[in-house]
Design a protein around this motif. Structure first.
Motif, short mmCIF file in Angstrom:
data_model
loop_
_atom_site.label_atom_id
_atom_site.label_comp_id
_atom_site.label_asym_id
_atom_site.label_seq_id
_atom_site.Cartn_x
_atom_site.Cartn_y
_atom_site.Cartn_z
N ILE A 125 0.83 -1.20 0.00
CA ILE A 125 0.00 0.00 0.00
C ILE A 125 0.86 1.25 0.00
O ILE A 125 1.81 1.36 0.79
N VAL A 126 0.55 2.18 -0.89
CA VAL A 126 1.21 3.49 -0.88
C VAL A 126 0.14 4.54 -0.64
O VAL A 126 -0.81 4.67 -1.42
N VAL A 127 0.27 5.25 0.47
CA VAL A 127 -0.68 6.32 0.79
C VAL A 127 -0.03 7.65 0.42
O VAL A 127 1.08 7.94 0.88
N ILE A 128 -0.68 8.42 -0.42
CA ILE A 128 -0.10 9.67 -0.90
C ILE A 128 -1.03 10.84 -0.62
O ILE A 128 -2.17 10.87 -1.08
N LYS A 130 -0.25 15.14 0.01
CA LYS A 130 0.72 16.20 0.28
C LYS A 130 0.45 16.84 1.65
O LYS A 130 1.33 16.92 2.49
N SER A 131 -0.80 17.25 1.85
CA SER A 131 -1.15 17.88 3.13
C SER A 131 -1.16 16.86 4.26
O SER A 131 -0.98 17.19 5.42
N GLY A 132 -1.39 15.61 3.90
CA GLY A 132 -1.48 14.57 4.92
C GLY A 132 -2.87 14.44 5.52
O GLY A 132 -3.09 13.60 6.38
N THR A 133 -3.81 15.26 5.07
CA THR A 133 -5.15 15.20 5.65
C THR A 133 -6.25 15.15 4.59
O THR A 133 -7.42 15.41 4.90
N THR A 134 -5.90 14.85 3.35
CA THR A 134 -6.91 14.78 2.28
C THR A 134 -8.03 13.82 2.70
O THR A 134 -7.77 12.66 3.01
N ILE A 135 -9.25 14.33 2.69
CA ILE A 135 -10.33 13.58 3.32
C ILE A 135 -10.62 12.24 2.62
O ILE A 135 -10.85 11.22 3.28
N GLU A 136 -10.59 12.24 1.28
CA GLU A 136 -10.82 10.98 0.57
C GLU A 136 -9.73 9.96 0.93
O GLU A 136 -10.00 8.79 1.21
N ASP A 166 4.18 15.58 2.77
CA ASP A 166 5.08 16.67 3.13
C ASP A 166 5.76 16.36 4.47
O ASP A 166 5.16 15.74 5.35
N ARG A 167 7.00 16.81 4.61
CA ARG A 167 7.69 16.65 5.88
C ARG A 167 6.88 17.34 6.99
O ARG A 167 6.37 18.45 6.79
N ASP A 168 6.75 16.63 8.12
CA ASP A 168 6.04 17.16 9.29
C ASP A 168 4.54 17.27 9.14
O ASP A 168 3.86 17.88 9.98
N SER A 169 3.98 16.72 8.07
CA SER A 169 2.52 16.72 7.97
C SER A 169 1.98 15.76 9.02
O SER A 169 2.71 14.90 9.55
N GLU A 177 5.60 7.48 14.01
CA GLU A 177 5.20 6.78 15.23
C GLU A 177 4.99 5.29 14.97
O GLU A 177 5.32 4.45 15.79
N ARG A 178 4.46 4.97 13.78
CA ARG A 178 4.18 3.57 13.45
C ARG A 178 5.36 2.88 12.78
O ARG A 178 5.26 1.72 12.39
N ASP A 179 6.41 3.65 12.55
CA ASP A 179 7.59 3.09 11.89
C ASP A 179 7.31 2.64 10.44
O ASP A 179 7.81 1.62 9.98
N TRP A 180 6.47 3.43 9.74
CA TRP A 180 6.25 3.17 8.33
C TRP A 180 7.27 3.96 7.52
O TRP A 180 7.68 5.04 7.92
N LYS A 181 7.63 3.43 6.37
CA LYS A 181 8.56 4.14 5.49
C LYS A 181 7.88 5.39 4.92
O LYS A 181 6.76 5.32 4.43
N VAL A 182 8.59 6.51 4.98
CA VAL A 182 8.04 7.75 4.43
C VAL A 182 8.97 8.33 3.38
O VAL A 182 10.19 8.36 3.57
N PHE A 183 8.41 8.76 2.27
CA PHE A 183 9.15 9.57 1.29
C PHE A 183 8.52 10.96 1.27
O PHE A 183 7.29 11.08 1.36
N TYR A 184 9.36 11.97 1.11
CA TYR A 184 8.83 13.33 1.18
C TYR A 184 8.64 13.95 -0.19
O TYR A 184 9.45 13.77 -1.11
N ILE A 185 7.56 14.72 -0.29
CA ILE A 185 7.36 15.58 -1.46
C ILE A 185 8.02 16.91 -1.12
O ILE A 185 7.73 17.49 -0.07
#
Lengths: 423, 423
Positions: A125-128, A130-136, A166-169, A177-185
Motif C-alpha cells: 500500500i502506498v498512501v499519498i 501532500k497535506s497529509g489530511t486529504t479527506i478521501e 510533506d515533511r512534518d505533515s 510513530e508507526r515506523d512506516w517508510k516515508v518519502f517526502y514531497i
C-alpha cells in the motif's frame, strides 16, 4: 526523439518578444528562488532514486516478488501522474506483472468493487497526500486498515506500506510513530507538478519502470529550456494562447493512441488548476483543457472543432512507432470493396494517416493547430512530455501574471463539507 | 425517481417564452415528420424487443450461456451508449458475467492487447456500423475474421455474430449473403441518438439487462415531454444556454459517482456533435461539453470553475442511493484527528455532501448551476437520463435553428484519409 511543429502564425511582434522574455525571466526566477520546485526535479533527485532503489531491494515483500497488488491511495495530483505514465507504458518490457489499483473516490459501489479485485494479503500500500489530511485519502486508508485488521494477528503493516507526504505533515508524524517508510514531497512541489517526485517515482519503480530514464527524458527537455530559452517553440505557442485567451478559451489535446487516455487527464488537471485563477483586481482568467483520443473522438468531438465556434486551439499528439507491425488482412468482402483501400496497410499507418488527415481538415477550418510527434513510447519520451507540458503551463501562467502553483478556489467547498458533516 | 432543480434565473421573459414555444413546436415537428426518429424509440419498439428476445433465446450459444465474451465492434455512437449504460449499471443484479469488449480504435498496441483478453472460441461478435462502411469497424472486423479463420474448419460464424446497420447498407448485403443475423437501425435515427435502438438494446440484452425497463424509463421522460411541453424545466435551461452561448460556451456535467465515467463520454458526443454546426450565413455555433467525475475532479478542474472566467455552466448529477451502507470506521489515528469528522459516516453520505458543498461553492462563485438527483441506478433511471439529455440537446438545437442530427464537418477528414491511403 520528439518533434514539434506549429501550423499557425504565432504573431510574435515586438510586444510578443518582450512578453516572452519576461515570462522566461519569471520562470527562471521561479526556478532559482525555489518558488516552484518542479523545475529541478529531473536533476536533483539522485538521493531520492537511491532511497527508492534501496527501499525496494531491501523490503522483504517487494524484493522477493511477493506482491501481487500495488494499492495507491491518493487523489488528484497524487494519482493522475502515475496513472498517466503507467497507462502510456503499460505494454513496455520493463513493466512487471504487479496489478496497480488506484483508490481515490468515495463512491462506495466503485470503492468496494475496486477493493474486491485486490488480494490484500499480497498487497503493498502506498498512501499519498501532500497535506497529509486529504479527506478521501484518509477515509479510504482507514477503511483499508479496518479490512486488514486481523482479530487474531492485529494490524501489522510494517514493510507493507509506504507513505508519501510533506515533511512534518500529520500523516508524516503518524507514520514515524508507526515506523512506516516515508518519502517526502519537496514542500515547493505542488500536487499536479509532483509526478517526477517520489509521488510518481516510488509506485512507478515498484511496477518495474526505469525511473532514471524517466527523469533523464525530463532532463532533456529541461536542458532545451535552459539552453534555448526564449527561442523555444513552446513560448510562441504560450504567447498565442495568452494573447487570444478571451476568444480562444479552450485548448484541446488530441492524442492519437488509446494509451494517452490517462495522460490527457493528467494534462487537464495541470492546465485547468494552474491557469484558472483570479488575478489582480479580481479579474478571472483561465483556459479550459479538453482531452481527446484519436481516432475515437473523430466520431464524437471533431464536428464541433471543424464547424463550431473558433474558440479552441488543438494540439495533435502522434505516436510514430507502435512497434507492432500488424496489418489489415488482404480480405475483400463482397459489397464492402470501398473499404479495401486499407487492406494490407499497417494499423499504425492508418491511425497516423487519420491523425494527418484530421489535422489537415482542422487547419483548413482555420483552427490554430500544432503537432507533437513522439518517435516511440518509453520512459524517456514520457518524462520529456511531462516536463514539456509543465513548462508550457508555467509559461502561460507567467504571461498571465498569476500564481500558477496554488489552488485557493477549492478551499471553500472543503470548509462547507466539514461544516456540513460536523453537525 | 429523478428530481431536477435549477439555481439560476433563466431570465424567461416574453421573448424567452416565444423561443421556447417555437422550439417545442419544432421538436414536435421533428418527431411527427419522422425527421428525428429517436423521439419515438421508447414507444415503438415492441417488435424489436421481441426479435431480440427471440434471437437470444433461440441462439445456440447465447441461450445456453456458452458465451464468455461479448465483442462489440463499433465506434462513436455505435459503442458510447452501450458502454455508458453498462458502466452505470455494472453492479446491478441483472448483469450477467459475460465480459464485454469494445473494439473501436485502430491503435495497434491497444487493439492487440484488448483482443488478447478475449476467448475467441467463446465469443459472440456484434458488428455495428450505421453506414456499414465505417473504416475502423470494418478494418477491425476483417482482422478478427483473420484470427477466427481456422485453416481446417474454415470460417463459420453462423450463430456467433450479429450485425446492426442501416437497411440495405453494404454491411447488410454482406450479412444477408452470409446468413448472419441483422438488426436494423431506423434510417432516421443517427448514431449518437441510437442507444435505445438495437445498437444499445441488443448488446445490453445479451449482458442480461432488462431492456424493457430501460425503454420504460425513457418513455416516462417522453411522457413528461408530451404532457408538460413548454413547462418542462429543461426548456428553461436550454433557453439560458442558447441565450448566453457566446459568453458561456461550455457546459459541464459534473457527475458524483465513478460509474458515470462512460455516461459523461456519451453526453460529450451527443452535445458536441449535435450542436457544433454552421448555420445560415456560415455562422459557427456550438457549445462545448465537459464531463467531470466527483469528487475526483474537485482535485483537478474545480479551481478553474470557481476562479476562472465565467464561461461555463455546471450540471451536477447526484446519485442518492448507492445501496451499500459501508461507513468510515470509527478509527481515530494520532495526529489525524482533524479528519475524524467523517468517522462513522456512510461513504454515500460523504460523497453526496461533497456534491452539495461543491455545488454551494460553485453557485456562490456566480456560475449557473442545476442539479439532477437520481434516486437509484437501474434500467429505468438510465433510460430516463438518456432521453432527458437527448431532449435537452434537441431543444438547444431547435433554438439555434441548426440541423441537430447531421455531422457534415467530419466528412473532409474521411476523404483526405482515403486519398492519402489510396495512393
Amino acid at each position: 526523439m520528439i518533434k514539434k511543429r506549429i501550423f499557425f502564425d504565432p504573431e510574435i511582434k515586438k510586444e510578443g518578444l518582450s512578453k516572452i522574455k519576461k515570462a522566461f525571466e519569471r520562470m527562471q526566477y521561479e526556478r532559482e528562488s525555489g518558488l516552484a520546485g518542479y523545475y529541478d526535479l529531473p536533476v536533483n533527485q539522485s538521493e531520492t532514486i537511491s532511497a527508492i532503489e534501496d527501499f525496494i531491494s531491501t523490503n522483504e515483500y517487494l524484493s522477493h516478488n511477493l506482491i501481487k497488488d500495488l494499492v495507491v491511495i491518493g487523489i488528484g495530483g497524487s494519482s493522475l501522474g502515475t496513472r498517466a505514465i503507467d497507462t502510456l507504458l503499460m505494454f513496455s518490457h520493463n513493466r512487471n506483472i504487479v496489478n496497480i489499483h488506484f483508490l481515490e473516490n468515495l463512491d462506495p459501489l466503485y470503492l468496494i468493487n475496486s477493493i474486491k479485485k485486490i488480494d490484500l494479503s499480497k498487497a503493498f500500500i502506498v498512501v499519498i497526500s501532500k497535506s497529509g489530511t486529504t479527506i478521501e485519502t484518509i477515509s479510504i486508508t482507514k477503511y483499508i486498515f479496518s479490512l486488514l485488521q486481523d482479530p487474531i494477528k492485529g494490524l501489522d503493516l510494517k514493510n507493507k506500506i509506504a507513505v508519501i507526504t510533506d515533511r512534518d505533515s500529520p500523516l508524516d508524524r503518524l507514520s514515524k510513530e508507526r515506523d512506516w517508510k516515508v518519502f517526502y514531497i519537496p514542500t515547493n512541489v505542488g500536487g499536479r507538478f509532483s509526478v517526477l517526485s517520489p509521488v510518481g517515482l516510488l509506485p512507478l519503480a515498484i511496477l518495474g519502470y526505469d525511473i532514471k530514464a524517466l527523469l533523464n527524458g525530463a532532463a532533456a527537455m529541461r536542458e532545451e529550456f535552459m539552453q534555448n530559452g526564449v527561442e523555444l517553440l513552446l513560448f510562441k505557442k504560450a504567447y498565442y494562447y495568452y494573447k487570444h485567451r478571451k476568444k480562444i478559451n479552450m485548448n484541446i489535446l488530441f492524442s492519437y493512441s488509446s494509451m494517452f487516455e490517462a495522460f490527457n487527464k493528467w494534462y487537464i488537471q495541470l492546465w485547468g488548476e494552474s491557469l484558472g485563477k483570479k488575478r489582480k483586481e479580481n479579474e478571472r482568467v483561465g483556459l479550459t483543457p479538453v482531452g481527446l483520443i484519436g481516432s475515437v473522438d473523430q466520431h464524437s468531438f471533431l464536428q464541433l472543432i471543424v464547424e463550431g465556434p473558433k474558440d479552441k486551439s488543438v494540439t495533435f499528439l502522434k505516436l510514430k512507432n507502435f512497434e507492432l507491425p500488424i496489418t489489415v488482412p488482404h480480405l475483400s468482402l463482397p459489397y464492402l470493396e470501398t473499404t479495401d483501400f486499407v487492406n494490407g496497410r499497417r494499423f499504425q499507418t492508418i491511425i497516423n494517416s487519420q491523425c494527418d488527415s484530421t489535422m489537415e481538415a482542422v487547419i483548413e477550418a482555420g483552427v490554430p493547430v500544432d503537432l507533437i510527434e513522439i518517435n516511440e513510447l518509453n520512459e524517456e519520451s514520457a518524462g520529456y512530455l511531462i516536463y514539456y507540458f509543465e513548462l508550457l503551463t508555467s509559461a502561460v501562467g507567467a504571461m498571465l501574471q498569476i500564481n500558477t502553483y496554488d489552488q485557493p478556489g477549492v478551499e471553500k467547498g472543503k470548509i462547507l463539507l466539514k461544516n456540513r458533516l460536523s453537525k
